[in-house]
Design a protein around this motif. Structure first.
Motif, PDB file in Angstrom:
ATOM      1  N   GLY A  46       0.809  -1.303  -0.150  1.00 52.74           N
ATOM      2  CA  GLY A  46      -0.016   0.002  -0.125  1.00 52.74           C
ATOM      3  C   GLY A  46       0.848   1.274   0.060  1.00 52.74           C
ATOM      4  N   HIS A  47       2.037   1.141   0.086  1.00 57.50           N
ATOM      5  CA  HIS A  47       2.992   2.037   0.299  1.00 57.50           C
ATOM      6  C   HIS A  47       4.394   2.019  -0.573  1.00 57.50           C
ATOM      7  N   PRO A  48       5.138   3.201  -1.064  1.00 56.57           N
ATOM      8  CA  PRO A  48       6.261   2.765  -1.896  1.00 56.57           C
ATOM      9  C   PRO A  48       7.269   1.627  -1.436  1.00 56.57           C
ATOM     10  N   GLU A  49       7.621   1.805   0.024  1.00 55.77           N
ATOM     11  CA  GLU A  49       8.561   0.688   0.493  1.00 55.77           C
ATOM     12  C   GLU A  49       8.195  -0.698   0.372  1.00 55.77           C
ATOM     13  N   GLY A  50       6.677  -0.896   0.239  1.00 57.78           N
ATOM     14  CA  GLY A  50       6.141  -2.295   0.047  1.00 57.78           C
ATOM     15  C   GLY A  50       6.464  -2.830  -1.402  1.00 57.78           C
ATOM     16  N   ILE A  51       6.905  -2.069  -2.487  1.00 57.72           N
ATOM     17  CA  ILE A  51       7.389  -2.665  -3.582  1.00 57.72           C
ATOM     18  C   ILE A  51       8.604  -3.753  -3.605  1.00 57.72           C
ATOM     19  N   ALA A  52       9.790  -3.159  -3.117  1.00 59.98           N
ATOM     20  CA  ALA A  52      11.168  -3.620  -3.071  1.00 59.98           C
ATOM     21  C   ALA A  52      10.760  -4.885  -2.169  1.00 59.98           C
TER      22      ALA A  52
END
Ligand SMILES: Nc1ccn([C@@H]2O[C@H](COP(=O)(O)OP(=O)(O)OP(=O)(O)O)[C@@H](O)[C@H]2O)c(=O)n1
Ligand SMILES: C[C@](O)(CO)[C@H](O)COP(=O)(O)O
Length: 222
Positions: A205-211
């Motif tokens: 749900g947040h950018p850090e979750g992608i990596a």
């Protein structure tokens, strides 16, 4: 029912011109990760609700076997969005799934279907023990008793996936409302259940979750 209408504000610049379900994790849009699980389980029909940047999602989903519930002009929140999509879903219990998570482990829809007891349950929520969450900082949403009944409070984290009977949606007067409204009605009757997932789950749900999600998917099996 794939929830795909949200604005994805926590993603910041990444959702300025792209809806969150089209953000890629390991080279594939988030909504495809969710759709893979639904398809592998054999869930049908599949419906996605659209509101924010709907044309991009409609174009991406064209040619797939998915019905679209266009939430226009107003966005309805998850409970209102599910109710608006019911004519496309048919009657009976529905899987609902957020499209901003990645899973590692057995198919979570299979897990839920195996535990579903419709005589007792109005909804069965799949939750993640906190130690098995990745990219999620909350203290948990539900406690689960020995019979599987759920109560609110620190404990397991709601994964965004459930089986739910839609009947009580028709008793809620507002047009836009959260699934939490529906769950509160079920809680008051002792008919809200939850189960813990045995694998891992990453909140995207947040950018850090992608990596974090990409690392989770790439991790070797132990
Ligand atoms: N009005 C809404 C709000 C959310 N969702 C969907 O419900 C899931 C969970 O949404 P959530 O993360 O709570 O909201 P978003 O709008 O997606 O994101 P943010 O909180 O960052 O704004 C997502 O799959 C989202 O597309 C939806 O269909 N309709
Ligand atoms: C409850 C929920 O579906 C969990 O994913 C979601 O947070 C509710 O969102 P809404 O915008 O309050 O409907």
């Amino acid at each position: 029912m794939l929830f795909a209408a949200g604005f994805g504000t926590r993603m910041g610049a990444l959702t300025a011109s792209r809806p969150k379900p089209l953000i890629e994790v390991a080279g594939r849009p988030l909504i495809d990760h969710a759709l893979d699980l639904a398809t592998a389980h054999g869930a049908a029909p599949v419906v996605a609700n659209l509101h924010y940047l709907p044309d991009q999602l409609a174009q991406h989903l064209a040619g797939r076997n998915i019905r679209l519930s266009l939430e226009m002009p107003e966005i309805l929140e998850t409970g209102g969005g599910l109710r608006a999509a019911l004519p496309l879903l048919g009657t009976g219990p529905v899987f609902t799934m957020n499209t901003d998570a990645v899973w590692r482990g057995p198919n979570p829809l299979d897990q839920l279907a195996g535990l579903w007891r419709p005589a007792e349950m109005d909804a069965l929520l799949l939750c993640i023990p906190r130690a098995q969450t990745v990219g999620h900082s909350g203290t948990g949403d539900f406690q689960i008793d020995a019979d599987g009944r759920a109560t609110r409070g620190p404990g397991s984290v709601y994964s965004g996936l459930q089986i739910v009977k839609p009947d009580l949606l028709h008793t809620i007067p507002e047009r836009a409302f959260s699934l939490n409204r529906l769950w509160d009605l079920m809680l008051s009757e002792g008919r809200l259940f939850a189960a813990d997932y045995p694998g891992q789950w990453c909140d995207v749900g947040h950018p850090e979750g992608i990596a974090l999600a990409e690392s989770l998917l790439a991790a070797p099996d132990v």
